[in-house]
Design an enzyme around this catalytic site. Structure first.
Site, PDB file in Angstrom:
ATOM      1  NE  ARG A  93      -3.773  -1.975   2.718  1.00 43.44           N
ATOM      2  CZ  ARG A  93      -3.563  -3.215   3.137  1.00 43.44           C
ATOM      3  NH1 ARG A  93      -2.334  -3.620   3.458  1.00 43.44           N
ATOM      4  NH2 ARG A  93      -4.579  -4.064   3.234  1.00 43.44           N
ATOM      5  CG  ASP A 150      -4.159  -5.064   9.023  1.00 40.14           C
ATOM      6  OD1 ASP A 150      -3.688  -5.427   7.938  1.00 40.14           O
ATOM      7  OD2 ASP A 150      -4.433  -3.881   9.296  1.00 40.14           O
ATOM      8  NE  ARG A 153      -9.048  -7.479   5.847  1.00 38.43           N
ATOM      9  CZ  ARG A 153      -8.598  -6.534   5.036  1.00 38.43           C
ATOM     10  NH1 ARG A 153      -7.301  -6.210   5.040  1.00 38.43           N
ATOM     11  NH2 ARG A 153      -9.427  -5.911   4.222  1.00 38.43           N
ATOM     12  NE  ARG A 155     -10.794 -10.964  17.740  1.00 37.44           N
ATOM     13  CZ  ARG A 155     -11.736 -10.145  18.213  1.00 37.44           C
ATOM     14  NH1 ARG A 155     -11.590  -8.823  18.085  1.00 37.44           N
ATOM     15  NH2 ARG A 155     -12.802 -10.630  18.813  1.00 37.44           N
ATOM     16  CG  HIS A 177      -3.679  -1.047   7.080  1.00 36.53           C
ATOM     17  ND1 HIS A 177      -4.254  -2.281   7.259  1.00 36.53           N
ATOM     18  CD2 HIS A 177      -4.302  -0.495   6.016  1.00 36.53           C
ATOM     19  CE1 HIS A 177      -5.197  -2.462   6.357  1.00 36.53           C
ATOM     20  NE2 HIS A 177      -5.242  -1.386   5.581  1.00 36.53           N
TER      21      HIS A 177
END
Length: 317
Positions: A93, A150, A153, A155, A177
């Site tokens: 990113r 994140d 996701r 978990r 991130h």
């Protein structure tokens, strides 16, 4: 309470809908470069809002943000448009940083002029480095959505792998991130039991961890390949973070805030309230996780180092 949202693209639309559905504000103002798009989106959402507790949803200009408690920034080039959808790209990113920093240079002063006391929540990718840009441009009250999504996701995929409810998994993703995010396997628990113990010590355990990290790290790309934009998850998270702030909850979640030790914005578990981050909680990390966290901070610093030269040109333009 009044909430502002900048940008009416896929993410801004999801943030607007999630914010209205949660009923966390009495007024939501959507600002977009194309006012007609903002008006169309608001018109659509406000009809359904009749089913909810009283709320005013309207489009506006930057001056209409006056009095906002929280302003989400979602405007900018997204992963698909900015060429950040290659799983083998080590930059991830952060490839969007230069283009979106230029966009922030235009919009942040306008926000600050109209709502100097608002807390800005940066949603646009890469949110951590862009939160630092907001500070550089003179607006001190700023957080990024950081690794909150994140972590959810992580978990989710752990719960799926272990066949337990994701809500009962206690696990964290910290740092950036982005592709340098750090998975805290050493402290991950379910019902007090270590996740690493539950996964076992078979020869395939390492492969399972790698596959799970890949599923989380590149979840955005998987979503983009299906629907063109990663929007609904981050929209729901952004609305929930805004709710934590507005209601002064004292909730604990990984969120991006400026860390003086590392000199950048990155995520650690933090206590969230009306003032933003009340307190940062530093969890125990293994030596490998500490090294990963340092590398994550360095990745953000490397992006910001490119900005120094650009900012000098902005100031002389």
């Amino acid at each position: 309470m009044k909430v502002g949202i900048i940008g009416a693209g896929a993410v801004g639309s999801a943030c607007l809908l999630a914010t209205v559905m949660r009923g966390i504000a009495r007024e939501v103002v959507l600002v977009n470069r194309d006012r007609k798009r903002a008006r169309g989106l608001v018109t659509d959402v406000q009809y359904g809002a009749v089913l909810l507790p009283p709320i005013t949803v309207r489009d506006g200009d930057y001056s209409d943000l006056a009095g906002s408690s929280v302003i989400m920034i979602t405007a900018g080039v997204n992963e698909k448009g900015g060429g950040a959808t290659d799983r083998s790209d080590p930059v991830g990113r952060l490839r969007l940083f230069d283009a979106n920093a230029a966009i922030f240079r235009d919009i942040v002063p306008k926000i600050h002029d109209s709502a100097p006391d608002a807390l800005i929540l940066v949603v646009t990718d890469p949110p951590d480095a862009l939160a630092d840009v907001v500070r550089m441009l003179g607006h001190e009250r700023v957080l990024s959505t950081g690794t909150s999504l994140d972590t959810l996701r992580f978990r989710f995929h752990l719960g799926k792998r272990l066949n337990v409810s994701a809500s009962d998994v206690d696990a964290l993703v910290l740092g950036e991130h982005g592709v340098s995010s750090v998975f805290l396997w050493s402290s991950a628990r379910v019902g007090g039991a270590k996740v690493l113990d539950l996964l076992g010590e078979s020869p395939t355990a390492g492969t399972v961890r790698q596959e799970l990290e890949s599923d989380v790290r590149y979840a955005n790309i998987t979503v983009i390949e299906g629907i063109g934009a990663s929007q609904y998850g981050i929209g729901m998270v952004s609305a929930r973070l805004t709710e934590m702030i507005l209601r002064d909850e004292g909730a604990v979640i990984p969120i991006g805030c400026y860390n003086a030790t590392f000199g950048v914005t990155l995520s650690l578990p933090s206590v969230i309230g009306r003032e933003g981050v009340r307190r940062v909680l530093e969890p125990e990390m293994s030596a490998a996780e500490q090294q990963g966290f340092q590398r994550s901070a360095e990745a953000i610093k490397a992006a910001l180092s490119r900005l120094t030269l650009k900012e000098s040109r902005w100031q002389t333009a």
